[in-house]
Design a protein around this motif. Sequence first.
Motif, mmCIF file in Angstrom:
data_model
loop_
_atom_site.group_PDB
_atom_site.id
_atom_site.type_symbol
_atom_site.label_atom_id
_atom_site.label_comp_id
_atom_site.label_asym_id
_atom_site.label_seq_id
_atom_site.Cartn_x
_atom_site.Cartn_y
_atom_site.Cartn_z
ATOM 1 N N ASP A 86 57.390 -1.427 -29.319
ATOM 2 C CA ASP A 86 56.876 -0.598 -30.407
ATOM 3 C C ASP A 86 55.745 -1.320 -31.138
ATOM 4 O O ASP A 86 55.956 -2.359 -31.761
ATOM 5 C CB ASP A 86 58.049 -0.302 -31.357
ATOM 6 C CG ASP A 86 57.697 0.728 -32.411
ATOM 7 O OD1 ASP A 86 56.500 1.032 -32.574
ATOM 8 O OD2 ASP A 86 58.635 1.221 -33.069
ATOM 9 N N GLY A 88 53.622 0.707 -33.082
ATOM 10 C CA GLY A 88 53.220 1.669 -34.108
ATOM 11 C C GLY A 88 51.776 2.104 -33.948
ATOM 12 O O GLY A 88 51.278 2.305 -32.825
ATOM 13 N N THR A 122 56.978 2.957 -37.532
ATOM 14 C CA THR A 122 57.296 1.983 -36.482
ATOM 15 C C THR A 122 58.595 1.273 -36.840
ATOM 16 O O THR A 122 58.931 1.142 -38.010
ATOM 17 C CB THR A 122 56.158 0.949 -36.305
ATOM 18 O OG1 THR A 122 56.521 0.020 -35.283
ATOM 19 C CG2 THR A 122 55.879 0.175 -37.588
#
Length: 473
Positions: A86, A88, A122
Amino acid sequence: MGLLDRNEKLFYSVVRKYVEQIMPLVYTPVVGLACQNFGLIYRRPRGIFITIHDKGHVYEVLKNWPETDVRVIVVTDGERILGLGDQGACGMGIPIGKLSLYTALAGIKPHQCLPITIDVGTNNESHLKDPLYIGLRQNRVRGQEYDDLIEEFMTAVVQRFGQNTLIQFEDFGNSNAFRLLEKYRNGYCTFNDDIQGTASVAVAGLLATLRRRRGEPRHRSAVRDGHGSGGHPQEEARKKIWMVDSRGLIVKDRPEGGVSGDKVHYAHEHEPIKALADVVKTVKPSILIGAAAIGGAFTTEILQEMAKNNKRPIIFALSNPTSKAECTAEQAYTATNGTAIFASGSPFDPVTINGKTFHPGQGNNSYIFPGVGLAAVCAGIRTIGEDHFLIAAEALANLVNEEDLQKGSIYPPLSTITECSVKIATKIISYSYKKGNVSVYPEPKDKEEFVRAQMYNTNYQSALPSIYSFPKL
Ligand SMILES: O=C([O-])CC(=O)C(=O)O
Ligand SMILES: [Mg+2]
């Protein structure tokens, strides 16, 4: 990126001319590092960020984009950026990089390309704590609210840029990726690059490998021949594929966690096995494909076992960037004493063992998506299916020549990748006209010429003063 800001045409001209040197910068592996440090290196905006707070206004946000003739969108929500997890809003590096390749490798005009990041937050703690983080400081929104935003986005794209705009999903988390593909594949001009593009490049590599291993004629297509001809019904073929996920071998009635989603089709009647090394010892596969972003998962022990069971073991370490590759080229060739047929998602230098030099191929969807997108843009293809990706795989495999195979590579050289895109696009377009799945008429007679005529031209060398002449790198 500084050069791109100053002189767009020169930038694409350089990328195209020095593909082997520049691709690792705008693409894997360096693009991964760029995403991880995106806030720090951010200079000028590129592309559109749509956040969860834009819900209800996505069309207006798209209206702000100054270009009206957008034909290809690469969109991410940043949840699974390469194998780096991740990132974001910092995932924006990926759509930007992919679209640079669309222009450099498939001649889609720069103004027709639009990178988009959908920012729903995120779960990456270090980004959330970073004062330079460019995205929303909140955890990911999921469920209905997320789905509503994506739905609004899809509708808004069509409303703003038209039904034929290609929407390429890139680096979404697994559960959303498969779900959204199922939901939109028949109603929009869309595909998921990580699912379909990567599968296609892997199939291309396998088709080329079959030629190499069996010395078969160039045009034979193992996968296609099996299709519907009764030679290898789907069930039989699936039985030959063994899958391993985070919980071990995928088997029926697996005690721990069961088997979810499409994996059920590949669940075998077999006792559970946890470790990959034990699976390789038991199943004795001829082909080992890694796509789970666990760097180093193919240990020396596993590679040696593959070499023990196969004259020419096939090893694909497809995860990106380089740090997530299941093994390096050197490890693959060394452990198998040079017998491996190796390909990787990120580039590796040639390896010399016992005086023989091997040139690993780059099994990356960048051989596939530019050509598929080029076909979609040129012919206004309405929807993109698995058949298109199979055609792309066959076309790519047929472009591998004896010299490539002799050098140990099961893909054409990177320096010819733009030509690969043209050939792939031509094949897909011919097929799509036959199926009537296009919106550009009249049907062009010479499909290849039709494709070439629409491509962005980076060749203005003759008009350049000599200070712009290209040195040899
Ligand atoms: O970006 C790449 O190099 C290939 C790809 O789609 C991924 O690894 O997610
Ligand atoms: Mg990807």
